[in-house]
Design a protein around this motif. Structure first.
Motif, PDB file in Angstrom:
ATOM      1  N   ASN A  74       0.806  -1.239   0.000  1.00  0.00           N
ATOM      2  CA  ASN A  74       0.000   0.000   0.000  1.00  0.00           C
ATOM      3  C   ASN A  74       0.832   1.279   0.000  1.00  0.00           C
ATOM      4  O   ASN A  74       0.439   2.284   0.597  1.00  0.00           O
ATOM      5  CB  ASN A  74      -0.960   0.025   1.199  1.00  0.00           C
ATOM      6  CG  ASN A  74      -2.135  -0.889   0.978  1.00  0.00           C
ATOM      7  OD1 ASN A  74      -2.730  -0.901  -0.105  1.00  0.00           O
ATOM      8  ND2 ASN A  74      -2.441  -1.698   1.975  1.00  0.00           N
ATOM      9  N   PHE A  92       1.931   3.780  -2.487  1.00  0.00           N
ATOM     10  CA  PHE A  92       1.788   4.218  -3.875  1.00  0.00           C
ATOM     11  C   PHE A  92       2.939   5.126  -4.325  1.00  0.00           C
ATOM     12  O   PHE A  92       3.358   5.062  -5.483  1.00  0.00           O
ATOM     13  CB  PHE A  92       0.452   4.945  -4.056  1.00  0.00           C
ATOM     14  CG  PHE A  92       0.135   5.252  -5.485  1.00  0.00           C
ATOM     15  CD1 PHE A  92      -0.166   4.242  -6.389  1.00  0.00           C
ATOM     16  CD2 PHE A  92       0.130   6.563  -5.939  1.00  0.00           C
ATOM     17  CE1 PHE A  92      -0.453   4.527  -7.719  1.00  0.00           C
ATOM     18  CE2 PHE A  92      -0.145   6.862  -7.267  1.00  0.00           C
ATOM     19  CZ  PHE A  92      -0.446   5.840  -8.162  1.00  0.00           C
ATOM     20  N   SER A  93       3.457   5.950  -3.428  1.00  0.00           N
ATOM     21  CA  SER A  93       4.552   6.853  -3.823  1.00  0.00           C
ATOM     22  C   SER A  93       5.817   6.062  -4.169  1.00  0.00           C
ATOM     23  O   SER A  93       6.539   6.409  -5.104  1.00  0.00           O
ATOM     24  CB  SER A  93       4.836   7.879  -2.721  1.00  0.00           C
ATOM     25  OG  SER A  93       5.188   7.214  -1.539  1.00  0.00           O
ATOM     26  N   SER A 148      -2.589   4.823 -13.724  1.00  0.00           N
ATOM     27  CA  SER A 148      -2.470   4.637 -12.271  1.00  0.00           C
ATOM     28  C   SER A 148      -3.700   5.145 -11.499  1.00  0.00           C
ATOM     29  O   SER A 148      -3.804   4.924 -10.296  1.00  0.00           O
ATOM     30  CB  SER A 148      -1.206   5.323 -11.750  1.00  0.00           C
ATOM     31  OG  SER A 148      -1.294   6.708 -11.909  1.00  0.00           O
ATOM     32  N   LYS A 149      -4.630   5.809 -12.222  1.00  0.00           N
ATOM     33  CA  LYS A 149      -5.866   6.283 -11.564  1.00  0.00           C
ATOM     34  C   LYS A 149      -6.674   5.106 -11.002  1.00  0.00           C
ATOM     35  O   LYS A 149      -7.429   5.268 -10.048  1.00  0.00           O
ATOM     36  CB  LYS A 149      -6.740   7.041 -12.575  1.00  0.00           C
ATOM     37  CG  LYS A 149      -6.229   8.424 -12.920  1.00  0.00           C
ATOM     38  CD  LYS A 149      -7.106   9.050 -13.996  1.00  0.00           C
ATOM     39  CE  LYS A 149      -6.478  10.304 -14.551  1.00  0.00           C
ATOM     40  NZ  LYS A 149      -7.081  10.687 -15.844  1.00  0.00           N
ATOM     41  N   TRP A 199      -5.754   2.773  -9.255  1.00  0.00           N
ATOM     42  CA  TRP A 199      -5.350   2.458  -7.886  1.00  0.00           C
ATOM     43  C   TRP A 199      -6.350   3.017  -6.861  1.00  0.00           C
ATOM     44  O   TRP A 199      -6.616   2.389  -5.840  1.00  0.00           O
ATOM     45  CB  TRP A 199      -3.951   3.014  -7.627  1.00  0.00           C
ATOM     46  CG  TRP A 199      -3.499   2.918  -6.204  1.00  0.00           C
ATOM     47  CD1 TRP A 199      -3.405   3.943  -5.307  1.00  0.00           C
ATOM     48  CD2 TRP A 199      -3.089   1.742  -5.501  1.00  0.00           C
ATOM     49  NE1 TRP A 199      -2.953   3.474  -4.103  1.00  0.00           N
ATOM     50  CE2 TRP A 199      -2.757   2.122  -4.184  1.00  0.00           C
ATOM     51  CE3 TRP A 199      -2.977   0.397  -5.855  1.00  0.00           C
ATOM     52  CZ2 TRP A 199      -2.315   1.230  -3.229  1.00  0.00           C
ATOM     53  CZ3 TRP A 199      -2.533  -0.506  -4.899  1.00  0.00           C
ATOM     54  CH2 TRP A 199      -2.209  -0.090  -3.602  1.00  0.00           C
ATOM     55  N   LYS A 200      -6.929   4.205  -7.193  1.00  0.00           N
ATOM     56  CA  LYS A 200      -7.846   4.850  -6.247  1.00  0.00           C
ATOM     57  C   LYS A 200      -9.173   4.106  -6.136  1.00  0.00           C
ATOM     58  O   LYS A 200      -9.800   4.089  -5.078  1.00  0.00           O
ATOM     59  CB  LYS A 200      -8.091   6.301  -6.677  1.00  0.00           C
ATOM     60  CG  LYS A 200      -6.884   7.196  -6.429  1.00  0.00           C
ATOM     61  CD  LYS A 200      -7.105   8.592  -6.967  1.00  0.00           C
ATOM     62  CE  LYS A 200      -5.833   9.421  -6.812  1.00  0.00           C
ATOM     63  NZ  LYS A 200      -5.832  10.598  -7.647  1.00  0.00           N
ATOM     64  N   THR A 201      -9.621   3.536  -7.253  1.00  0.00           N
ATOM     65  CA  THR A 201     -10.938   2.878  -7.253  1.00  0.00           C
ATOM     66  C   THR A 201     -10.846   1.361  -7.045  1.00  0.00           C
ATOM     67  O   THR A 201     -11.638   0.782  -6.316  1.00  0.00           O
ATOM     68  CB  THR A 201     -11.659   3.164  -8.582  1.00  0.00           C
ATOM     69  OG1 THR A 201     -10.779   2.828  -9.664  1.00  0.00           O
ATOM     70  CG2 THR A 201     -12.071   4.628  -8.677  1.00  0.00           C
ATOM     71  N   GLU A 202      -9.875   0.715  -7.726  1.00  0.00           N
ATOM     72  CA  GLU A 202      -9.748  -0.742  -7.622  1.00  0.00           C
ATOM     73  C   GLU A 202      -8.270  -1.130  -7.407  1.00  0.00           C
ATOM     74  O   GLU A 202      -7.606  -1.557  -8.357  1.00  0.00           O
ATOM     75  CB  GLU A 202     -10.269  -1.409  -8.898  1.00  0.00           C
ATOM     76  CG  GLU A 202     -11.760  -1.239  -9.122  1.00  0.00           C
ATOM     77  CD  GLU A 202     -12.198  -1.897 -10.413  1.00  0.00           C
ATOM     78  OE1 GLU A 202     -12.450  -3.108 -10.407  1.00  0.00           O
ATOM     79  OE2 GLU A 202     -12.257  -1.195 -11.433  1.00  0.00           O
ATOM     80  N   PRO A 203      -7.772  -0.975  -6.194  1.00  0.00           N
ATOM     81  CA  PRO A 203      -6.336  -1.213  -5.950  1.00  0.00           C
ATOM     82  C   PRO A 203      -5.879  -2.646  -6.250  1.00  0.00           C
ATOM     83  O   PRO A 203      -4.783  -2.840  -6.779  1.00  0.00           O
ATOM     84  CB  PRO A 203      -6.169  -0.873  -4.467  1.00  0.00           C
ATOM     85  CG  PRO A 203      -7.522  -0.840  -3.893  1.00  0.00           C
ATOM     86  CD  PRO A 203      -8.474  -0.518  -4.987  1.00  0.00           C
TER      87      PRO A 203
END
Lengths: 199, 66
Positions: free
Chosen positions: A88, A90-91, A161-162, A164-168
């Motif tokens: 977890n 992401f950066s 990579s968007k 990741w916010k909705t379906e990691p």
């Protein structure tokens, strides 16, 4: 209707859709490169004694070695980017994936500017002889695969990579699949380097 | 095969290549009188092989927890 098994594994195969898909694709790639490797072996064994050049005499071993190291490190950063998502972070994913893209690009820059262009300036083309024909075919095709991997990784580093916010979980699966492809391309080079440069 | 397993396999193959390249470099330097850059690359290759072995063991233990 929702597509099944995009995240969870299929009960019969134990794999999700994208993993089945990438392995089928990689199986076709094994056949593609396998055919070309076979062509190399047949051309070399079929040539007259003393005609086939020693790779280390006409190709730059130091440049090939450096490029091999670049690809090995890029595989490490690729797996680190996937592991970062699993933790977890992401950066860190962005950092490692960006590094993978840069290393892949470095490989291509070295290949083009320090190998291909000097060869062309010395009038060594695929049409020069059988060695250069198979050398440019194998390394050129491999280079195109590296370019394809860079473009896919660039998408997942940027607009892709968007997800990741909705379906990691689904995004992590996509990065794993991209990582499998990247590792395959690197593995092809691990076999290409000694075959063309050293033997 | 998962990315974890493929990565371990890749590192294993890379380690074998590094060792083989080191041996190739030493043989080229002593048998074919290649320049000293090949000798340097051969020694570096053995070092890389050692690093890859250590990395492989560490990453194998780390990836098992993911």
């Amino acid at each position: 209707m929702e597509i099944p098994y995009t995240v969870d594994a299929h009960p019969e195969t134990g794999l999700h859709n994208s993993k089945i898909g990438i392995w089928l694709f990689l199986a076709s790639e094994v056949m593609l490169f396998g055919g070309l490797f076979s062509a190399y072996i047949l051309l070399r064994t079929g040539s007259l004694p003393g005609v086939w050049p020693l790779g280390s005499d006409i190709l730059s071993v130091p440049i090939g070695t450096f490029n091999t190291l670049v690809l090995i490190i890029s595989s490490v950063t690729m797996v680190m980017s996937w592991a970062s998502l699993k933790m977890n972070d992401f950066s860190k994913y962005k950092l490692y994936m960006g590094t993978t893209i840069l290393l892949g690009s470095l490989f291509l820059v070295i290949k083009i500017f320090y190998e291909y262009i000097p060869k062309f300036s010395h009038h060594h083309f695929p049409s020069t002889d059988t060695f250069y024909a198979i050398y440019f075919t194998l390394t050129g095709l491999h280079g195109l695969h590296v370019l394809g991997g860079i473009l896919v990784n660039l998408y997942f580093w940027g607009p892709g990579s968007k997800l990741w916010k909705t379906e990691p979980e689904r995004f992590s699966n996509r990065i794993e699949v991209a990582g499998l492809y990247w590792h395959f391309v690197d593995l092809v080079w691990i076999f290409l380097f000694p075959t063309l440069y050293l033997l | 095969m998962s990315l974890k397993a493929f990565h371990i396999f890749f590192i294993s193959v890379s380690t074998l290549l590094a060792i083989w390249f080191g041996v190739w470099g030493l043989r080229s330097y002593f048998n074919r009188a290649e320049n000293s850059l090949i000798l340097v690359l051969a020694i570096m290759s053995f070092i890389v092989a050692g690093v890859l072995i250590v990395y492989g063991i560490k990453v194998f233990q780390k990836l098992k927890t993911l």
